[in-house]
Design a protein around this motif. Structure first.
Motif: not given
Length: 129
Positions: A27-28, A36, A51, A39, A23-24
């Protein structure tokens, strides 16, 4: 009695951790499920690489394929993230925003040694050999 469930719970820990990790990266890269916070835009190259590691290695860990190698890469990525982005903001992880990076680092380090568990492609491939 609980020991019998340990391999299955290991698999659940692997799957849930990998999905949260992915998920991180999503998001990026794609702003999914939302951008995110904090960022920069455009992403610096180091965050683009991070990412893609989060998405690709996270997917491998989620399905349990090459779990140990992917987890090693992810653990190292999170150690670098902690020391470059969080530790410079102060000593205490709860105050520098680094708790997630530390948790991901050590869960992935555990998976390097524990493997993917019962519900993994690694286990399926091992059974066929």
């Amino acid at each position: 009695m609980l020991d019998a469930w340990a391999p299955r719970i290991l698999s659940l820990l692997r799957i849930i951790t990998a999905l949260l990790f992915m998920e991180h990266g999503l998001m990026k890269l794609f702003g999914f499920p939302g951008p995110q916070p904090g960022v920069p835009d455009p992403l610096p190259m180091i965050l683009v690489v991070a990412a893609w590691i989060e998405v690709a290695a996270g997917a491998l860990i989620a399905v349990g394929l090459f779990t140990r190698a992917a987890a090693f890469l992810c653990s190292g990525t999170m150690a670098v993230a902690y020391f470059t982005a969080h530790a410079t903001q102060g000593f205490w992880p709860a105050l520098n925003g680094g708790e997630a990076a530390i948790l991901f680092c050590f869960v992935f380090l555990y998976l390097v040694f524990a493997g993917g568990g019962t519900w993994s492609l690694d286990a399926t491939v091992r059974k066929k050999v």
